[in-house]
Design a protein around this motif. Structure first.
Motif, PDB file in Angstrom:
ATOM      1  N   MET A  84      21.275  28.005  59.304  1.00 24.79           N
ATOM      2  CA  MET A  84      22.666  27.986  58.887  1.00 24.79           C
ATOM      3  C   MET A  84      23.588  28.776  59.807  1.00 24.79           C
ATOM      4  O   MET A  84      24.561  29.391  59.370  1.00 24.79           O
ATOM      5  N   VAL A  85      23.254  28.854  61.081  1.00 23.71           N
ATOM      6  CA  VAL A  85      24.185  29.416  62.062  1.00 23.71           C
ATOM      7  C   VAL A  85      24.777  28.238  62.820  1.00 23.71           C
ATOM      8  O   VAL A  85      24.074  27.512  63.502  1.00 23.71           O
ATOM      9  N   PHE A  86      26.060  28.045  62.676  1.00 28.26           N
ATOM     10  CA  PHE A  86      26.710  26.884  63.268  1.00 28.26           C
ATOM     11  C   PHE A  86      27.191  27.257  64.666  1.00 28.26           C
ATOM     12  O   PHE A  86      28.162  28.014  64.815  1.00 28.26           O
ATOM     13  N   LEU A  87      26.510  26.725  65.670  1.00 26.54           N
ATOM     14  CA  LEU A  87      26.800  27.057  67.057  1.00 26.54           C
ATOM     15  C   LEU A  87      27.322  25.835  67.801  1.00 26.54           C
ATOM     16  O   LEU A  87      27.005  24.687  67.457  1.00 26.54           O
ATOM     17  N   SER A  88      28.084  26.096  68.846  1.00 26.63           N
ATOM     18  CA  SER A  88      28.578  25.033  69.722  1.00 26.63           C
ATOM     19  C   SER A  88      28.771  25.639  71.111  1.00 26.63           C
ATOM     20  O   SER A  88      29.364  26.710  71.252  1.00 26.63           O
ATOM     21  N   TRP A  89      28.257  24.942  72.131  1.00 22.62           N
ATOM     22  CA  TRP A  89      28.375  25.449  73.492  1.00 22.62           C
ATOM     23  C   TRP A  89      29.775  25.216  74.060  1.00 22.62           C
ATOM     24  O   TRP A  89      30.191  25.896  74.993  1.00 22.62           O
ATOM     25  N   ALA A  90      30.499  24.285  73.503  1.00 26.56           N
ATOM     26  CA  ALA A  90      31.880  24.039  73.923  1.00 26.56           C
ATOM     27  C   ALA A  90      32.807  24.373  72.754  1.00 26.56           C
ATOM     28  O   ALA A  90      32.366  24.648  71.643  1.00 26.56           O
ATOM     29  N   ARG A  91      34.096  24.362  73.010  1.00 28.14           N
ATOM     30  CA  ARG A  91      35.071  24.634  71.953  1.00 28.14           C
ATOM     31  C   ARG A  91      34.855  23.633  70.815  1.00 28.14           C
ATOM     32  O   ARG A  91      34.903  22.416  71.046  1.00 28.14           O
ATOM     33  N   PRO A  92      34.615  24.088  69.597  1.00 27.70           N
ATOM     34  CA  PRO A  92      34.258  23.171  68.498  1.00 27.70           C
ATOM     35  C   PRO A  92      35.344  22.134  68.251  1.00 27.70           C
ATOM     36  O   PRO A  92      36.531  22.451  68.183  1.00 27.70           O
ATOM     37  N   SER A  93      34.899  20.913  68.101  1.00 29.28           N
ATOM     38  CA  SER A  93      35.808  19.807  67.826  1.00 29.28           C
ATOM     39  C   SER A  93      36.115  19.757  66.326  1.00 29.28           C
ATOM     40  O   SER A  93      35.410  20.372  65.516  1.00 29.28           O
ATOM     41  N   PRO A  94      37.157  19.030  65.919  1.00 32.20           N
ATOM     42  CA  PRO A  94      37.440  18.892  64.481  1.00 32.20           C
ATOM     43  C   PRO A  94      36.260  18.314  63.706  1.00 32.20           C
ATOM     44  O   PRO A  94      36.018  18.689  62.557  1.00 32.20           O
ATOM     45  N   GLU A  95      35.505  17.400  64.338  1.00 34.64           N
ATOM     46  CA  GLU A  95      34.341  16.822  63.664  1.00 34.64           C
ATOM     47  C   GLU A  95      33.265  17.872  63.427  1.00 34.64           C
ATOM     48  O   GLU A  95      32.634  17.908  62.358  1.00 34.64           O
ATOM     49  N   GLN A  96      33.031  18.750  64.419  1.00 36.58           N
ATOM     50  CA  GLN A  96      32.050  19.814  64.255  1.00 36.58           C
ATOM     51  C   GLN A  96      32.479  20.799  63.174  1.00 36.58           C
ATOM     52  O   GLN A  96      31.657  21.261  62.375  1.00 36.58           O
ATOM     53  N   GLN A  97      33.771  21.130  63.140  1.00 30.83           N
ATOM     54  CA  GLN A  97      34.258  22.030  62.105  1.00 30.83           C
ATOM     55  C   GLN A  97      34.112  21.405  60.716  1.00 30.83           C
ATOM     56  O   GLN A  97      33.720  22.075  59.758  1.00 30.83           O
ATOM     57  N   LYS A  98      34.379  20.125  60.622  1.00 26.11           N
ATOM     58  CA  LYS A  98      34.237  19.440  59.342  1.00 26.11           C
ATOM     59  C   LYS A  98      32.778  19.419  58.900  1.00 26.11           C
ATOM     60  O   LYS A  98      32.469  19.616  57.722  1.00 26.11           O
ATOM     61  N   SER A  99      31.882  19.194  59.847  1.00 28.13           N
ATOM     62  CA  SER A  99      30.455  19.211  59.523  1.00 28.13           C
ATOM     63  C   SER A  99      30.020  20.588  59.052  1.00 28.13           C
ATOM     64  O   SER A  99      29.232  20.712  58.105  1.00 28.13           O
ATOM     65  N   CYS A 100      30.520  21.619  59.694  1.00 31.10           N
ATOM     66  CA  CYS A 100      30.218  22.993  59.284  1.00 31.10           C
ATOM     67  C   CYS A 100      30.680  23.242  57.852  1.00 31.10           C
ATOM     68  O   CYS A 100      29.949  23.818  57.034  1.00 31.10           O
ATOM     69  N   ILE A 101      31.869  22.799  57.540  1.00 32.92           N
ATOM     70  CA  ILE A 101      32.422  22.995  56.197  1.00 32.92           C
ATOM     71  C   ILE A 101      31.603  22.236  55.161  1.00 32.92           C
ATOM     72  O   ILE A 101      31.300  22.748  54.078  1.00 32.92           O
ATOM     73  N   ASN A 102      31.216  21.007  55.488  1.00 27.04           N
ATOM     74  CA  ASN A 102      30.457  20.188  54.532  1.00 27.04           C
ATOM     75  C   ASN A 102      29.081  20.772  54.233  1.00 27.04           C
ATOM     76  O   ASN A 102      28.538  20.588  53.141  1.00 27.04           O
ATOM     77  N   LYS A 103      28.499  21.466  55.203  1.00 26.56           N
ATOM     78  CA  LYS A 103      27.163  22.036  55.019  1.00 26.56           C
ATOM     79  C   LYS A 103      27.191  23.450  54.443  1.00 26.56           C
ATOM     80  O   LYS A 103      26.135  24.005  54.128  1.00 26.56           O
ATOM     81  N   SER A 104      28.366  24.027  54.313  1.00 26.91           N
ATOM     82  CA  SER A 104      28.452  25.445  53.985  1.00 26.91           C
ATOM     83  C   SER A 104      28.077  25.764  52.544  1.00 26.91           C
ATOM     84  O   SER A 104      27.482  26.793  52.269  1.00 26.91           O
ATOM     85  N   GLY A 105      28.427  24.928  51.608  1.00 25.68           N
ATOM     86  CA  GLY A 105      28.086  25.192  50.215  1.00 25.68           C
ATOM     87  C   GLY A 105      29.057  26.141  49.540  1.00 25.68           C
ATOM     88  O   GLY A 105      30.263  26.134  49.785  1.00 25.68           O
ATOM     89  N   THR A 106      28.508  27.026  48.700  1.00 28.41           N
ATOM     90  CA  THR A 106      29.323  27.907  47.865  1.00 28.41           C
ATOM     91  C   THR A 106      29.482  29.283  48.512  1.00 28.41           C
ATOM     92  O   THR A 106      28.999  29.538  49.608  1.00 28.41           O
ATOM     93  N   PHE A 107      30.156  30.192  47.773  1.00 30.65           N
ATOM     94  CA  PHE A 107      30.363  31.556  48.259  1.00 30.65           C
ATOM     95  C   PHE A 107      29.026  32.272  48.400  1.00 30.65           C
ATOM     96  O   PHE A 107      28.122  32.096  47.574  1.00 30.65           O
ATOM     97  N   ASN A 108      28.919  33.089  49.430  1.00 30.07           N
ATOM     98  CA  ASN A 108      27.672  33.820  49.664  1.00 30.07           C
ATOM     99  C   ASN A 108      27.768  35.288  49.255  1.00 30.07           C
ATOM    100  O   ASN A 108      26.901  36.079  49.596  1.00 30.07           O
ATOM    101  N   TYR A 109      28.834  35.664  48.538  1.00 34.10           N
ATOM    102  CA  TYR A 109      28.954  37.043  48.041  1.00 34.10           C
ATOM    103  C   TYR A 109      29.114  37.011  46.523  1.00 34.10           C
ATOM    104  O   TYR A 109      29.390  35.959  45.930  1.00 34.10           O
TER     105      TYR A 109
END
Length: 607
Positions: A380-405
């Protein structure tokens, strides 16, 4: 037969000598009665035989009779094979229709031979091909052969068939596939259901082979030799398809295919070594499970390797606790594990099949744990070697789930800073506070510019950190903070927890404020909440404030938390500069000076 038209000249001469009287005999030529008696023999003769020279009229009559008779014989023979195929196919339709009804309705099959064996085979997993009932496929095959045979018998050419010859070849290909499938099913019956008698299976095989040999004879040896390669390909494709369909089926005890085996236990007589006991305890501590069956000899051998004492420590799952008989399914725990055989070890989510030497099992366990450790580090570490694209950010958000605190702290940053400092629960739970309050100017116009900067995410307008400026600031909105750490970019998912705004009253000296808080989601390296706000106080001064509480939420942030704290301070400085530049492009906050007030009192709480 029409095939006699190809006899060589030497054979036609022999037939002529044996079947015809001497040419000089007038009785053979002139007597009509004698001509009729010899007609069956003369139908076998091939033009030109030149056995008589009685005139043109006789030659013409003989030629007409000889050319017309073989054609009628060939037509009758062809229609006969079509009718045979249609009749056999009709029997197959009746049988497979009955079996299809039984399969779809779940009814018991009437088995004239073998008692309940037919039902055992019909209800087994081998009665399905990629989830489709086998009798239904047989019904389609028999129906196709029957229909095509009837159409060709009536000289109709369906399905765009160009000639009758093509129709016969199509029938040959269809019956070849049916015969290949029947041969494979007979193999399954003899190996997977040893001792089981299935009269419907044998009958279907007999019908399929009969159709195949009739089609083979109808096409002829010369034509078969031309397409033998295609037939082999068809048969191979059928066998490969069936093998693929059955490759994932759970294994059953072949020797017990038609037996009723009550559950029994086997005594473990070997004594456990210290190594075996230590390994068994370790496997138990990490939740490793061994799946097996009471009748499985390899399972007993695996237990004997551990010995009496160690075997009691293993988490063993018996897949047939109520005994075994044909058609018995494994318990749900074993079925959900997708076992391919017995015994099977499941260690940290990894599957190891077969009995294993203890040393090898221990080695595999260590390797699996190390692999899971590496996976845990990078999970669950979302990495990107280039500047993250909107699609990558959207994928990160979709996989994130609920609050972790902890949800009891949700919205805590909306409280005054003094309340956050006095909250001992935060410190007790390991959260550290980071607070920065910066004077960015004065006047309502400056406040409005600062508010606009926050609403457009200008406070994240940095070379090494950004948020998609199109992200709306509203309660429940998820977004992604993208940070560049050394070489890769790291995407941090968050969600807006609240949005607060106090508008300025009509009196000139009244305060106004705008701010929002966001909480970290699963996938963020930290756990906590952060608030960004812009405030116009009673003295007409405009303040930009960053308040957060956080703690490590990942192995990487845990070992590098001092660096994370420094980055938080640096971000507060850079974010303030971004807000200042939005208000006045020529203004920049340098070295914090006297206007940056960092509250570090709770970064290192008193012991």
């Amino acid at each position: 037969m029409a095939s006699f038209t190809g006899l060589p000249a030497s054979q036609t001469q022999i037939l002529c000598r044996r079947s015809s009287p001497p040419i000089s005999s007038p009785a053979f030529v002139s007597s009509p009665l004698h001509f009729k008696k010899q007609a069956p023999v003369r139908r076998l003769l091939v033009l030109p035989l030149k056995c008589s020279s009685s005139g043109p009229s006789q030659d013409t009559e003989t030629e007409a009779e000889i050319t017309s008779t073989p054609s009628s014989v060939s037509l009758a023979s062809s229609n006969s094979t079509y009718n045979w195929r249609a009749g056999i196919g009709a029997v197959g339709i009746v049988e497979t229709a009955y079996l299809t009804y039984l399969k779809l309705s779940g009814s018991d099959a009437f088995c004239p031979l073998g008692g309940g064996s037919c039902g055992d085979v019909l209800n087994s997993d081998y009665a399905l091909i990629f989830g489709v009932p086998l009798p239904l496929l047989g019904l389609i095959a028999y129906g196709f052969v029957t229909t095509l045979s009837l159409q060709l018998s009536g000289k109709n050419l369906p399905l765009g068939i160009s000639s009758e010859k093509s129709g016969r070849l199509l029938l040959l290909g269809s019956t070849t596939s049916m015969a290949a499938a029947s041969a494979y099913f007979l193999y399954i019956l003899s190996t997977k259901f040893a001792g089981t008698s299935c009269s419907y299976c044998l009958m279907s095989a007999l019908l399929s082979f009969s159709l195949f040999f009739i089609s083979l004879k109808d096409v002829g040896l010369q034509e078969v030799q031309k397409v033998v390669g295609l037939q082999v390909c068809i048969a191979s494709l059928v066998v490969a398809t069936l093998s693929t369909s059955y490759s994932n089926l759970r294994s059953v005890p072949l020797s017990a295919a038609n037996n009723d085996l009550p559950y029994f236990t086997t005594e473990i007589r070997t004594k456990s070594s210290p190594f075996a006991i230590s390994l068994a305890r370790h496997l138990h501590s990490i939740g490793a499970k061994m799946y097996g069956a009471f009748w499985c000899s390899h399972c007993q051998e695996q237990k004997q390797m551990f010995g009496r004492e160690a075997a009691k420590l293993l988490d063993y799952v018996e897949c047939f606790p109520d005994g075994y008989k044909t058609g018995t399914n494994m318990i749900k725990a074993c079925a959900d594990a997708n076992l391919e055989g017995f015994p099977t070890w499941v260690i940290n989510g990894q599957v190891l099949s077969g009995d294993m030497e203890l040393e090898k099992l221990a080695e595999s366990t260590v390797l699996l744990q190390f692999g899971n450790f590496i996976a845990w580090i990078t999970e669950m570490v979302f990495l990107s070697w280039a500047r993250p694209s909107p699609e990558q950010q959207k994928s990160c958000i979709n996989k994130s789930g609920t609050f972790n605190y902890d949800t009891k702290y949700k919205g805590a940053t909306a409280k005054p800073v003094s309340c956050i400092k006095e909250d001992k629960e935060l410190s007790k739970d390991g959260y550290l506070i980071n607070h920065a309050r910066v004077l960015v100017g004065s006047g309502f116009e400056t406040y409005e510019k600062g508010k606009t900067a926050l609403q457009n995410w200008r406070h994240f307008g940095l070379d090494w950190a950004f948020v998609d400026p199109k992200t709306p600031i509203r309660n429940g909105e998820k977004f992604c903070v993208c940070l560049k750490e050394f070489l890769p970019w790291v995407m941090m998912p968050l969600q807006v927890v609240y949005v607060k705004e106090n508008t300025r009253a009509k009196t000139k000296k009244a305060a106004a404020s705008f701010g929002f808080g966001s909480g970290t989601l699963h996938g963020h390296l930290l756990a906590g909440e952060e608030r960004f706000s812009i405030e116009l106080d009673e003295n007409d001064q405009v303040w930009y404030e960053v308040l957060s509480f956080s703690k490590p939420a990942h192995f990487l942030s845990f070992i590098g938390y001092p660096y994370v704290q420094l980055r938080q301070k640096y971000f507060a400085h850079q974010s303030t500069n971004a807000v200042l530049k939005h208000n006045n492009p020529h203004q920049e906050l340098v070295y914090y000076q006297h206007i940056l007030l960092l509250d570090l009192s709770m970064l290192y709480p008193e012991s």
